[in-house]
Design a protein around this motif. Sequence first.
Motif, mmCIF file in Angstrom:
data_model
loop_
_atom_site.group_PDB
_atom_site.id
_atom_site.type_symbol
_atom_site.label_atom_id
_atom_site.label_comp_id
_atom_site.label_asym_id
_atom_site.label_seq_id
_atom_site.Cartn_x
_atom_site.Cartn_y
_atom_site.Cartn_z
ATOM 1 N N GLY A 1 3.291 5.516 4.284
ATOM 2 C CA GLY A 1 2.889 7.115 4.846
ATOM 3 C C GLY A 1 4.018 8.182 4.561
ATOM 4 O O GLY A 1 3.730 9.204 4.344
ATOM 5 N N MET A 2 5.165 7.463 4.499
ATOM 6 C CA MET A 2 6.479 8.497 4.261
ATOM 7 C C MET A 2 6.316 8.832 2.780
ATOM 8 O O MET A 2 6.715 9.992 2.777
ATOM 9 C CB MET A 2 7.667 7.710 4.634
ATOM 10 N N TRP A 3 5.796 8.187 1.833
ATOM 11 C CA TRP A 3 5.928 8.428 0.316
ATOM 12 C C TRP A 3 4.781 9.775 0.317
ATOM 13 O O TRP A 3 4.946 10.621 -0.432
ATOM 14 C CB TRP A 3 5.843 7.344 -0.521
ATOM 15 N N TRP A 4 3.458 9.081 0.821
ATOM 16 C CA TRP A 4 2.408 10.143 0.596
ATOM 17 C C TRP A 4 2.891 11.354 1.107
ATOM 18 O O TRP A 4 2.346 12.700 1.104
ATOM 19 C CB TRP A 4 1.056 9.899 0.514
ATOM 20 N N GLY B 1 4.288 6.091 -3.786
ATOM 21 C CA GLY B 1 5.093 5.105 -3.974
ATOM 22 C C GLY B 1 4.585 3.962 -2.738
ATOM 23 O O GLY B 1 3.974 4.422 -1.835
ATOM 24 N N VAL B 2 4.689 2.735 -3.104
ATOM 25 C CA VAL B 2 4.060 1.733 -2.034
ATOM 26 C C VAL B 2 5.154 0.761 -1.504
ATOM 27 O O VAL B 2 6.264 0.998 -1.897
ATOM 28 C CB VAL B 2 3.272 0.701 -3.285
ATOM 29 N N GLY C 1 0.850 -1.081 0.090
ATOM 30 C CA GLY C 1 -0.011 -0.086 0.069
ATOM 31 C C GLY C 1 0.823 1.170 0.025
ATOM 32 O O GLY C 1 2.208 1.287 0.288
ATOM 33 N N ALA C 2 0.164 2.504 -0.223
ATOM 34 C CA ALA C 2 1.064 3.547 -0.311
ATOM 35 C C ALA C 2 1.649 3.835 0.999
ATOM 36 O O ALA C 2 1.190 3.906 2.235
ATOM 37 C CB ALA C 2 0.094 4.668 -0.383
#
Length: 437
Positions: A79-82, A297-298, A76-77
Amino acid sequence: MVDFTKKEGGFLAGVQGVQWAVFMLTNIIAVPVVVGAAFHMSPADISTFMERMLFVSGAATLIQIFFGHRLPVVEGAAGMWWAIFILLGTMSAPGDQGLLLQQLEMGLIIAGIFLAVLGFLPIIEKVRNLFTPIVTGVYLILLVSQLSGSFFKSILGITATGQLSGKITFICFIEIIIILTISLKVSGILKSMGPLIGIVVGWMLFHLFGLIHQGKVYEPSSWFTLPKLLDWGMPQFDLGIVLTSIITSVVLISNVIASILVVGIALEKEVKPKQYQKGIFGNGVNLFVSGIFSVVGVVPLSVSAGFISTTGIKRMRPLIIGAVLIMVAGFFPYIGGFLSTLPLEVAYASLFIPFSQMMGFGIRDLMGQEPSARNLLVIGLSLMVGIGMMFLPPESFGSVAPWLRNIVSNGLLVGLIFCLLLEHAIFREKKDAVGIN
């Protein structure tokens, strides 16, 4: 003769697959809404973003199952990427956001290639050692600190109305309490569904209070479509974005390793060292896929272990079914269109607890260090520099060269680079030393 056992097994796997799909949806639904709002995307763009996010999350899970670590872990996406997406989107001028999305595509593609190659090299441990608990703790605290303003502006209704809104604040507060209560007090499968239940309740209350904006509704032109490659345009290179992307991917190596480890414990199965390497390789491939399909990013989600423990679903087949269902959902615009009407405030409220935990993880990393003069100095200086840079207005960097602007104007990146220099160069600690006298 009909084999009823086989039929029952197939039906059970299907039901369990739906459970996995709902669980995956919990970790997907808020991403395009929040990131889309940060980049001022239209309802149509958020809808197609949602479709691609569903497709990539399902496909990434299958890539890891068949070519990566081969464990029942959902992708899943991260947290740091989004958080990086939201941070850069809110920092940039509206006219620059289209170019920024193309630069983020390139960042994900390069970070993915870097991580995939790194997964097969013996130097991976040396790279990982650069990110000591002090460095990761400072990074997480800076990341959440820079985003906290966006969270409160949305949850308090300031983003929507320009001032504090009692109705929106009340709904978001109720949603956060529901998610928190389920996470802490409920056991069994419902425990992992806290965010989804909170989102449903918040969404319904928005309808009940008449806060849904009709302008957000998007009517797809067809009932079936293929996810589009490079929907944000051709990738563009920017040194600051590429550096940020590579650093984020390396920091998240620990997340990949932790997810594999805890799922191995939930399965009561010994994880082989090669599975960690393949998991990192798989994450690199998935970041590359995220870039070419223009999504966030996942990463493997460690909450998969909690889902396995509470449901007892340990077989791979149900997760494969669930991942295929989520991936196929990305081909139907009406599904993406419906999910994209989720109110931004409800999406932010659903993320409040996970992001608070991220801040907590950073504090935990720092609390585990000896409070020596040297360590306190590294932590204090890094946070002071990083947070201080966050308060500088964007126009302050107008005289800086364009290739350097995205680095020096980013408090998160400046604070992190400063922390790495202090930790490993300026105040480098000898192995037998405890700290500075």
